[in-house]
Design an enzyme around this catalytic site. Structure first.
Site, short mmCIF file in Angstrom:
data_model
loop_
_atom_site.label_atom_id
_atom_site.label_comp_id
_atom_site.label_asym_id
_atom_site.label_seq_id
_atom_site.Cartn_x
_atom_site.Cartn_y
_atom_site.Cartn_z
N THR A 18 -2.10 -4.40 9.53
CA THR A 18 -0.82 -3.69 9.56
C THR A 18 -0.97 -2.21 9.29
OG1 THR A 18 0.27 -5.69 8.77
CG2 THR A 18 1.50 -3.63 8.55
N SER A 52 -1.96 7.30 2.45
CA SER A 52 -1.35 7.20 1.12
C SER A 52 -2.32 7.72 0.08
CB SER A 52 -1.03 5.73 0.82
OG SER A 52 -0.69 5.55 -0.53
N TYR A 74 -11.17 -10.87 -2.26
CA TYR A 74 -9.99 -10.08 -1.93
C TYR A 74 -9.29 -9.58 -3.20
CZ TYR A 74 -5.40 -8.90 0.01
OH TYR A 74 -4.24 -8.25 0.37
#
Length: 176
Positions: A18, A52, A74
């Site tokens: 994404t 960001s 993760y």
């Protein structure tokens, strides 16, 4: 943002898919049109890739291409930082390639600012104006003590965009 481990329909870790692959693909799909438009119109083209300050939260080794889909290792915060770091590196490399080709297009990455939304719902941070004040204080620390400086640009909708730049190297002058 900083969501639990999931895969996209294309079997890519969701945050990377994404927050980076989508930006990369859109830029790639539009690039030839942008190049021809810049040449034909004699106008500078601009590519702005949203990143960001969260890129600083990436895994210590940076982007772990060989472990993008590794659920066992993760970390939702590190994965978010990794995707945003990929956007910065993409913009830097794209800018270098466009300049090398002599194409009149600039490529930049930016931090769009912080606002109170439900994007923080997976972080454990209470989504309130109080917690947003803490987040903003954190970014102010980065702004004042980071490696570069941040230029705040007010947009027409009264939100802020932060552009990253390296500190100016001023020549030393001996006045005495």
């Amino acid at each position: 943002m900083m969501c639990p481990y999931m895969l996209s329909t294309d079997k890519i870790e969701l945050q990377f898919a994404t927050n980076h692959v989508g930006h990369f693909l859109l830029t790639h799909l539009l690039l030839d049109t942008m190049k021809s438009t810049a040449r034909e119109s004699n106008q500078e083209g601009r590519i702005i890739i949203v990143s960001s300050e969260g890129h600083r939260l990436s895994y210590k080794e940076g982007i772990r291409f060989d472990k993008i889909n590794n659920e066992a290792e993760y970390n939702n915060v590190r994965a978010y930082g990794q995707a945003k770091l990929a956007n910065i590196l993409h913009a830097n490399e794209l800018a270098r390639l466009l300049k090398e080709e002599g194409i009149n297009i600039t490529a930049n990455s930016l931090h769009p600012g912080v606002i109170a939304t439900n994007l923080y719902r997976h972080t454990g941070v209470i989504a309130s104006w109080y917690s947003m004040d803490l987040v903003l204080a954190f970014f102010n620390l980065i702004k004042h003590y980071g490696h570069g400086f941040i230029i705040r640009v007010r947009t027409l909708l009264t939100s802020s965009i932060f552009l990253f730049a390296q500190p100016l190297q001023m020549p030393s002058v001996d006045l005495c």
